[in-house]
Design a protein around this motif. Sequence first.
Motif, PDB file in Angstrom:
ATOM      1  N   SER A  16       0.875  -1.177   0.000  1.00  0.00           N
ATOM      2  CA  SER A  16       0.000   0.000   0.000  1.00  0.00           C
ATOM      3  C   SER A  16       0.909   1.223   0.000  1.00  0.00           C
ATOM      4  O   SER A  16       1.440   1.611   1.043  1.00  0.00           O
ATOM      5  N   ARG A  17       1.090   1.810  -1.175  1.00  0.00           N
ATOM      6  CA  ARG A  17       2.064   2.883  -1.352  1.00  0.00           C
ATOM      7  C   ARG A  17       1.397   4.256  -1.234  1.00  0.00           C
ATOM      8  O   ARG A  17       0.272   4.469  -1.708  1.00  0.00           O
ATOM      9  N   PHE A  18       2.134   5.168  -0.618  1.00  0.00           N
ATOM     10  CA  PHE A  18       1.687   6.556  -0.529  1.00  0.00           C
ATOM     11  C   PHE A  18       2.013   7.288  -1.821  1.00  0.00           C
ATOM     12  O   PHE A  18       3.114   7.172  -2.358  1.00  0.00           O
ATOM     13  N   ILE A  19       1.036   8.023  -2.346  1.00  0.00           N
ATOM     14  CA  ILE A  19       1.210   8.804  -3.572  1.00  0.00           C
ATOM     15  C   ILE A  19       0.908  10.261  -3.255  1.00  0.00           C
ATOM     16  O   ILE A  19      -0.226  10.589  -2.864  1.00  0.00           O
ATOM     17  N   PRO A  20       1.868  11.170  -3.390  1.00  0.00           N
ATOM     18  CA  PRO A  20       1.556  12.594  -3.203  1.00  0.00           C
ATOM     19  C   PRO A  20       0.541  13.065  -4.237  1.00  0.00           C
ATOM     20  O   PRO A  20       0.402  12.493  -5.325  1.00  0.00           O
ATOM     21  N   SER A  21      -0.169  14.110  -3.891  1.00  0.00           N
ATOM     22  CA  SER A  21      -1.247  14.583  -4.760  1.00  0.00           C
ATOM     23  C   SER A  21      -0.726  15.044  -6.108  1.00  0.00           C
ATOM     24  O   SER A  21      -1.430  14.931  -7.121  1.00  0.00           O
ATOM     25  N   GLU A  22       0.505  15.553  -6.162  1.00  0.00           N
ATOM     26  CA  GLU A  22       1.024  16.019  -7.450  1.00  0.00           C
ATOM     27  C   GLU A  22       1.384  14.871  -8.372  1.00  0.00           C
ATOM     28  O   GLU A  22       1.603  15.085  -9.574  1.00  0.00           O
ATOM     29  N   LYS A  23       1.445  13.643  -7.837  1.00  0.00           N
ATOM     30  CA  LYS A  23       1.814  12.491  -8.640  1.00  0.00           C
ATOM     31  C   LYS A  23       0.598  11.750  -9.194  1.00  0.00           C
ATOM     32  O   LYS A  23       0.764  10.729  -9.872  1.00  0.00           O
ATOM     33  N   LEU A  24      -0.590  12.204  -8.934  1.00  0.00           N
ATOM     34  CA  LEU A  24      -1.791  11.564  -9.462  1.00  0.00           C
ATOM     35  C   LEU A  24      -2.634  12.622 -10.160  1.00  0.00           C
ATOM     36  O   LEU A  24      -3.017  13.632  -9.566  1.00  0.00           O
ATOM     37  N   ILE A  25      -2.929  12.392 -11.431  1.00  0.00           N
ATOM     38  CA  ILE A  25      -3.568  13.387 -12.295  1.00  0.00           C
ATOM     39  C   ILE A  25      -4.888  12.814 -12.803  1.00  0.00           C
ATOM     40  O   ILE A  25      -4.950  11.667 -13.244  1.00  0.00           O
ATOM     41  N   VAL A  26      -5.932  13.629 -12.720  1.00  0.00           N
ATOM     42  CA  VAL A  26      -7.257  13.238 -13.222  1.00  0.00           C
ATOM     43  C   VAL A  26      -7.774  14.344 -14.139  1.00  0.00           C
ATOM     44  O   VAL A  26      -7.305  15.493 -14.074  1.00  0.00           O
ATOM     45  N   PRO A  27      -8.726  14.051 -15.010  1.00  0.00           N
ATOM     46  CA  PRO A  27      -9.247  15.077 -15.923  1.00  0.00           C
ATOM     47  C   PRO A  27     -10.050  16.143 -15.187  1.00  0.00           C
ATOM     48  O   PRO A  27     -10.517  15.958 -14.058  1.00  0.00           O
ATOM     49  N   TYR A  28     -10.230  17.254 -15.888  1.00  0.00           N
ATOM     50  CA  TYR A  28     -11.064  18.332 -15.376  1.00  0.00           C
ATOM     51  C   TYR A  28     -12.523  17.864 -15.300  1.00  0.00           C
ATOM     52  O   TYR A  28     -13.015  17.175 -16.183  1.00  0.00           O
ATOM     53  N   GLY A  29     -13.194  18.246 -14.244  1.00  0.00           N
ATOM     54  CA  GLY A  29     -14.579  17.846 -14.058  1.00  0.00           C
ATOM     55  C   GLY A  29     -14.755  16.591 -13.241  1.00  0.00           C
ATOM     56  O   GLY A  29     -15.883  16.225 -12.905  1.00  0.00           O
ATOM     57  N   THR A  30     -13.653  15.915 -12.909  1.00  0.00           N
ATOM     58  CA  THR A  30     -13.750  14.718 -12.073  1.00  0.00           C
ATOM     59  C   THR A  30     -14.085  15.112 -10.642  1.00  0.00           C
ATOM     60  O   THR A  30     -13.491  16.048 -10.093  1.00  0.00           O
ATOM     61  N   THR A  31     -15.020  14.411 -10.043  1.00  0.00           N
ATOM     62  CA  THR A  31     -15.404  14.690  -8.661  1.00  0.00           C
ATOM     63  C   THR A  31     -14.890  13.638  -7.692  1.00  0.00           C
ATOM     64  O   THR A  31     -14.745  13.920  -6.505  1.00  0.00           O
ATOM     65  N   SER A  32     -14.641  12.437  -8.173  1.00  0.00           N
ATOM     66  CA  SER A  32     -14.124  11.377  -7.306  1.00  0.00           C
ATOM     67  C   SER A  32     -13.405  10.351  -8.169  1.00  0.00           C
ATOM     68  O   SER A  32     -13.514  10.358  -9.406  1.00  0.00           O
ATOM     69  N   LEU A  33     -12.682   9.458  -7.519  1.00  0.00           N
ATOM     70  CA  LEU A  33     -11.973   8.410  -8.252  1.00  0.00           C
ATOM     71  C   LEU A  33     -12.926   7.452  -8.941  1.00  0.00           C
ATOM     72  O   LEU A  33     -12.581   6.842  -9.952  1.00  0.00           O
ATOM     73  N   ASP A  34     -14.135   7.330  -8.410  1.00  0.00           N
ATOM     74  CA  ASP A  34     -15.088   6.382  -8.985  1.00  0.00           C
ATOM     75  C   ASP A  34     -15.559   6.809 -10.366  1.00  0.00           C
ATOM     76  O   ASP A  34     -15.799   5.965 -11.234  1.00  0.00           O
ATOM     77  N   ASP A  35     -15.713   8.117 -10.588  1.00  0.00           N
ATOM     78  CA  ASP A  35     -16.217   8.571 -11.880  1.00  0.00           C
ATOM     79  C   ASP A  35     -15.119   9.140 -12.776  1.00  0.00           C
ATOM     80  O   ASP A  35     -15.410   9.765 -13.800  1.00  0.00           O
ATOM     81  N   ALA A  36     -13.865   8.951 -12.403  1.00  0.00           N
ATOM     82  CA  ALA A  36     -12.752   9.446 -13.232  1.00  0.00           C
ATOM     83  C   ALA A  36     -12.620   8.579 -14.482  1.00  0.00           C
ATOM     84  O   ALA A  36     -12.488   7.361 -14.395  1.00  0.00           O
ATOM     85  N   VAL A  37     -12.667   9.217 -15.647  1.00  0.00           N
ATOM     86  CA  VAL A  37     -12.524   8.476 -16.905  1.00  0.00           C
ATOM     87  C   VAL A  37     -11.065   8.147 -17.194  1.00  0.00           C
ATOM     88  O   VAL A  37     -10.770   7.301 -18.038  1.00  0.00           O
ATOM     89  N   ARG A  38     -10.161   8.801 -16.466  1.00  0.00           N
ATOM     90  CA  ARG A  38      -8.732   8.565 -16.693  1.00  0.00           C
ATOM     91  C   ARG A  38      -7.992   8.934 -15.402  1.00  0.00           C
ATOM     92  O   ARG A  38      -8.177  10.011 -14.835  1.00  0.00           O
ATOM     93  N   ILE A  39      -7.170   8.023 -14.924  1.00  0.00           N
ATOM     94  CA  ILE A  39      -6.349   8.256 -13.735  1.00  0.00           C
ATOM     95  C   ILE A  39      -4.902   8.001 -14.136  1.00  0.00           C
ATOM     96  O   ILE A  39      -4.552   6.910 -14.600  1.00  0.00           O
ATOM     97  N   THR A  40      -4.070   9.009 -13.957  1.00  0.00           N
ATOM     98  CA  THR A  40      -2.660   8.913 -14.351  1.00  0.00           C
ATOM     99  C   THR A  40      -1.784   8.970 -13.111  1.00  0.00           C
ATOM    100  O   THR A  40      -1.864   9.922 -12.332  1.00  0.00           O
ATOM    101  N   HIS A  41      -0.953   7.965 -12.955  1.00  0.00           N
ATOM    102  CA  HIS A  41      -0.019   7.897 -11.833  1.00  0.00           C
ATOM    103  C   HIS A  41       1.389   8.112 -12.367  1.00  0.00           C
ATOM    104  O   HIS A  41       1.873   7.344 -13.209  1.00  0.00           O
ATOM    105  N   VAL A  42       2.045   9.171 -11.897  1.00  0.00           N
ATOM    106  CA  VAL A  42       3.412   9.478 -12.301  1.00  0.00           C
ATOM    107  C   VAL A  42       4.352   8.695 -11.398  1.00  0.00           C
ATOM    108  O   VAL A  42       4.372   8.888 -10.181  1.00  0.00           O
ATOM    109  N   ILE A  43       5.137   7.802 -11.980  1.00  0.00           N
ATOM    110  CA  ILE A  43       6.006   6.898 -11.226  1.00  0.00           C
ATOM    111  C   ILE A  43       7.451   7.216 -11.567  1.00  0.00           C
ATOM    112  O   ILE A  43       7.841   7.239 -12.739  1.00  0.00           O
TER     113      ILE A  43
END
Length: 847
Positions: free
Chosen positions: A222-249
């Motif tokens: 269970s890894r910690f991800i800072p907020s700047e390392k996870l990107i979602v599209p504009y208009g997303t309200t939660s992870l459940d309705d995100a059409v795209r989730i980008t994790h910068v590794i």
Amino acid sequence: MAIERGVDDVDINELDIEDNSKEIQVGAVTEDELILDGMDDEDAMIMDDGTMVFGEQELMGDMPMAFDANLAETMESADLGRIYSDLMSDIDDDRSSRKEWIDQYTEGLKFLGMKFEDRTEPFDGASGVVHPLLAESVTQFQAQAYKEMLPSGGPVKTMVMGMGTPQTDLQAARVQEYMNYLITQEMKEYDPETDQLLFYLPLSGSAFRKVHFDQSLGRPVSRFIPSEKLIVPYGTTSLDDAVRITHVIGMSMNEVRKLQQTGFYRKTKSSGDYDDASYSDDIEDEIDELQGIKPSGGSSDYEAELLEVHVELDIPGFEDVDGNGEETGIKLPYIVTLLPKQNTVLSIRRNYVQADVMRRRIDYFVHYKFLPGVGFYGFGLTHMIGGLSQAATSILRQLIDAGTLANLPAGFKARGIRIRDNDVPLQPGEFRDMDAPGGSLRDALMPLPFKEPSGTLLQLLGMLVEAGRRFASVGDMQVGDGNQEAPVGTTIALLERGSRVMSSIHKRMHYSQRVEFNILARVIKDSPIKAYPYQIASGQQQLMAQDFDDRIDIIPVSDPNIFSMSQRVMLAQEMMQMVQSNPQIHGPQGMHEAYRRRYEAMGVQQIEQLWPPPPQPRPMSPAMENAGFLQGQPAQAFPDQDHDAHIQAHLTLLKSPIVSAMPPGQSPVAGMIQAHIYQHVDFKAREMAEQDPEIQQMQQQMQQMQQQGQMDPMMMQQSQMQMQQMQQQMQVIMEDKVAQITTQIMEDLAEDLAPPQQDDPLVNLRDRELDIKEADLQRKAEEADRRINLESERIDNTADMADERMDLQRELAEMKDEVARERIGLQRSAQMAKTAENMAKDFFGNR
């Protein structure tokens, strides 16, 4: 290494469902169909069945592709390039949409005070101190939340969903024990990364965790991800309705090559010309500046940024099709890993369960929020009190600069004045020679009129700091300064009022941690680890594969309504006072449980040694139970005892002279004996009901359903629902049969339990009461007769006295009348004598 491997291999033949995702299949070419002339022997390969296949495409098409395989290995370069370009364009748009949030977060980081600033304005050496308001608020929150979210015994607690049984209770205990063991012992990164998450959370307002199975470590992580390392599209309200989730590794190129060699990533042609574009935001640069570090000169040659994109795509060759084989145009969930340093796609893997006909995306990310904000990302203290921290810093610097100028004044001097060693500042207590041609020294020097630090600015600074602390709820509550005689409820209300904001934040974190634990339980269920790594109570370590199911709900240990130990201790103290005020209604275990909970609230370890639990009832012989009855101690019946023998032994005691001779109502021995007999009657009735053919048939049906569900995962949920319904129906039938059997047994025991009529103490008591009442009535009648006689005598005496009084009065009246007559006669005689005398006088006088 926070890289998703995808789901485990599942044999589609065992699932009895149709896989609607289409793959590129090239039929096997038999030996009779080959035209060997003109073919290069190096391109030919003989398979195990004797088939010769020419070319790489034919070989790949003939081999069945695993469900979790890297689809990028078989895709055309043009399709991969199109997917790379489209995703990179979308990711750039997503990063641009959150720029203002990033700028505000970055600006707020400057007021943590971690880096000293050398300022030359408004003068050299001006104060560069930063007010610790923001740093204090962040540190206070991290210190409070760390202990609550990660207790020493483990953060996981389990709860049985639905009707609980002894088996499900043991299952919940095993799941709780293993998950706490995994988090506290095996997952060595969990504790430090949780500590880091709780420090980042109040700064950025959002923090993330990624829960998955790490193939290199061979366990869940269970890894910690800072907020700047996870990107979602504009208009997303939660992870459940995100059409795209980008994790910068962040990963070294050497590690990428290792994964390419193991087959986890697609091998790419390395040209040596890398794209040095970074997809990190300004936040990372600001954090590096706060730490005082910067990238080394050659680090860019070794470090790389991978973009792991959880997205839905319609990939050529793997389209979703219906039952007729027609393409539906529905996009399917995938995990696409991009390497911008080489402008290539490393892997594309399916991100849904093969047996899921709805093709739902598998979730790996958990969102922790400090304050909900107005969009996807939460608000932190840098957003909420960053302005107050900036203003407090500005005022503090002005006050320090004003004190500096007032203590070391500057000014003007006459042009002709000469001071020896004028470039060296004066030291305290030093007098230096100088030439002052003409006039006095006072006239040659004019200091500037600097004022002392302003008291108004100092008051304003205090107001700003107090406002910021009040918002962040970091002010210490001086409970000891209050009234020590105040009720505990009043103190709790004051404490709750002071920590209301922190309690709401803690409740949001509690929800996120619950989601994280449920994802972790799912990862454990799907992982290749199928046995407990230690001995369990039942000895069957393979039960782990069956324990992680939907019957157990995984929840955090911490209470979302309690944020501090002081509040927990006060609530425990209030509960203990309530139990002490009326211990009867809390049962025999009430006081022991109250003390145990108070020790737990205080964090006392090994409570059992300090406060041993009361002894639990255990099976005893009928003779020992009868001895306990005579001493006033109740007994407990157990299912596996000889109920008939116990009932007969207790009936013998009930009819014995020592019990029957006891005055009714003065001893509870007979009542305890009868209550214990009724317990044996109930157990006996249930054992007889379980032997009923109808009940046994239903139990066999439930066992068959359970076996079918284990053999066919698709039928597991349906079998569980049918088993629950049948269990409820069997429970109703069971209770009806128990009631019927109990009635029959009680009828057989009625004569033994009924006491003899002649020796009924209640009848004797009633007879005595009637005799007493009869004697009392007779006594009252005699008293009434005596009272009547006395009253008659009194009346007679009163009449006689009245007659005597009348006679006496009559005599007195007659006597008075006689005396009056005599007085009248005397008066008349005297009158007549006087008249005669007067007449004589008159007669003789006239002569």
